[in-house]
Enzyme design. Sequence first.
Site, PDB file in Angstrom:
ATOM      1  N   THR A   3     -11.765   5.532  10.858  1.00 24.99           N
ATOM      2  CA  THR A   3     -11.827   4.976  12.224  1.00 24.99           C
ATOM      3  C   THR A   3     -11.410   6.017  13.270  1.00 24.99           C
ATOM      4  OG1 THR A   3      -9.687   3.973  11.748  1.00 24.99           O
ATOM      5  CG2 THR A   3     -11.576   2.518  11.706  1.00 24.99           C
TER       6      THR A   3
ATOM      7  N   ARG B 167       3.016  -1.175  10.810  1.00 19.63           N
ATOM      8  CA  ARG B 167       4.111  -1.302  11.772  1.00 19.63           C
ATOM      9  C   ARG B 167       4.418  -2.704  12.288  1.00 19.63           C
ATOM     10  NH1 ARG B 167       1.601   3.678  14.776  1.00 19.63           N
ATOM     11  NH2 ARG B 167      -0.163   2.638  13.763  1.00 19.63           N
TER      12      ARG B 167
ATOM     13  N   ASP C 200      -3.434   4.356  -1.934  1.00 19.67           N
ATOM     14  CA  ASP C 200      -4.388   4.812  -0.915  1.00 19.67           C
ATOM     15  C   ASP C 200      -4.368   6.337  -0.842  1.00 19.67           C
ATOM     16  OD1 ASP C 200      -5.920   5.084   1.398  1.00 19.67           O
ATOM     17  OD2 ASP C 200      -4.332   4.402   2.740  1.00 19.67           O
TER      18      ASP C 200
ATOM     19  N   LYS D 221      -7.393   8.228  -1.187  1.00 11.36           N
ATOM     20  CA  LYS D 221      -8.691   8.654  -0.624  1.00 11.36           C
ATOM     21  C   LYS D 221      -9.244   9.908  -1.294  1.00 11.36           C
ATOM     22  CE  LYS D 221      -7.785   6.787   4.043  1.00 11.36           C
ATOM     23  NZ  LYS D 221      -6.364   6.431   4.006  1.00 11.36           N
TER      24      LYS D 221
ATOM     25  N   LYS E 173       0.851  -1.190   0.000  1.00  9.81           N
ATOM     26  CA  LYS E 173       0.000   0.000   0.000  1.00  9.81           C
ATOM     27  C   LYS E 173       0.884   1.237   0.000  1.00  9.81           C
ATOM     28  CE  LYS E 173      -2.398   1.680   3.749  1.00  9.81           C
ATOM     29  NZ  LYS E 173      -2.335   3.135   3.845  1.00  9.81           N
TER      30      LYS E 173
ATOM     31  N   ASP F 267     -13.784  14.845  -4.097  1.00 11.02           N
ATOM     32  CA  ASP F 267     -13.886  16.151  -4.759  1.00 11.02           C
ATOM     33  C   ASP F 267     -15.142  16.134  -5.624  1.00 11.02           C
ATOM     34  OD1 ASP F 267     -13.246  18.662  -6.001  1.00 11.02           O
ATOM     35  OD2 ASP F 267     -11.115  18.261  -5.669  1.00 11.02           O
TER      36      ASP F 267
HETATM   37  O1  C5P Z   1       0.975   0.586  11.203  1.00  6.19           O
HETATM   38  P1  C5P Z   1      -0.456   0.162  11.103  1.00  6.19           P
HETATM   39  O2  C5P Z   1      -0.622  -1.354  10.955  1.00  6.19           O
HETATM   40  O3  C5P Z   1      -1.333   0.732  12.174  1.00  6.19           O
HETATM   41  O4  C5P Z   1      -0.916   0.777   9.697  1.00  6.19           O
HETATM   42  C1  C5P Z   1      -2.233   0.724   9.253  1.00  6.19           C
HETATM   43  C2  C5P Z   1      -2.349   1.414   7.916  1.00  6.19           C
HETATM   44  O5  C5P Z   1      -3.726   1.454   7.554  1.00  6.19           O
HETATM   45  C3  C5P Z   1      -1.866   2.850   7.893  1.00  6.19           C
HETATM   46  O6  C5P Z   1      -1.346   3.114   6.581  1.00  6.19           O
HETATM   47  C4  C5P Z   1      -3.126   3.653   8.125  1.00  6.19           C
HETATM   48  O7  C5P Z   1      -3.074   4.924   7.554  1.00  6.19           O
HETATM   49  C5  C5P Z   1      -4.162   2.794   7.416  1.00  6.19           C
HETATM   50  N1  C5P Z   1      -5.544   2.973   7.879  1.00  6.19           N
HETATM   51  C6  C5P Z   1      -5.921   2.740   9.207  1.00  6.19           C
HETATM   52  N2  C5P Z   1      -7.226   2.924   9.571  1.00  6.19           N
HETATM   53  C7  C5P Z   1      -8.137   3.304   8.673  1.00  6.19           C
HETATM   54  C8  C5P Z   1      -7.768   3.539   7.346  1.00  6.19           C
HETATM   55  C9  C5P Z   1      -6.444   3.350   6.995  1.00  6.19           C
HETATM   56  O8  C5P Z   1      -5.100   2.368  10.037  1.00  6.19           O
HETATM   57  N3  C5P Z   1      -9.394   3.440   9.036  1.00  6.19           N
END
Ligand code: C5P
Length: 232
Positions: free
Chosen positions: A119, A211, A59, A61, A32, A64
Amino acid sequence: MGKDVIIACDFDSAEKTFAFLDKFTGRKPFVKIGMELYYAEGPSIVREIKKRGHKIFLDLKLHDIPNTVKKSMAVLSRLDVDMTNLHAAGTVRMMEAAIEGLTRPDGTRPMLIAVTQLTSTDQESMEKDLLIEKPIADVVMHYAHNAKVAGLDGVVCSPLEAGKVHETCGNGFVTVTPGVRFADGDIGDQKRVMTPAEAKKIGSDYIVVGRPITAAEDPVAAYERCVNEFVD
Ligand code: C5P
């Protein structure tokens, strides 16, 4: 459509991204690319990662007026990404315009996924800032329904919502779920999390993992662990 693990490459430079991807000498993970990396490096980062043989979820998003989204989606489609997204809050008309823009002359197009309510938005901020007074779960399902009506392939949602989305929109409607953590791992700033195995059980189609893989001591092993729990 197969179940897969998508690695969130949340890096701020191509250099860091390639140093990370170079570790993967066997299987090429689905990656992603989010706003941070895309705005830092531009479309060349998409082409380069694609050239290395990875599938890409871009990604960005989009949100517009329909005409702008349509034209921007046409540009992203030419980048040959496999999946991209927009905000369902942009309305059904905007989502329909996005599909038109994304569809190539030969009829093919990348998968298009809608963000429902982020979220980071909770009931209180939705009511106070957006003047939306329905329960947030209903709002999420309504946005998912709108995305389906507009012809989109699925939604990004919490793994906790994936089962309900499938009930509302059908099992063929794809759920892409971030907020995944190993049972013995750090939660970090995510509030509602699930393990890859739980996400599989609840029916997520794709998990987005950042992460727990990118910050792991051995990212390849962490990725393989996700795949083992979620896919195999
Ligand atoms: O590091 P981590 O596993 O928390 O990363 C989750 C990824 O998913 C990040 O790129 C974050 O921006 C994305 N994301 C999220 N929650 C959402 C939409 C996207 O954590 N509702």
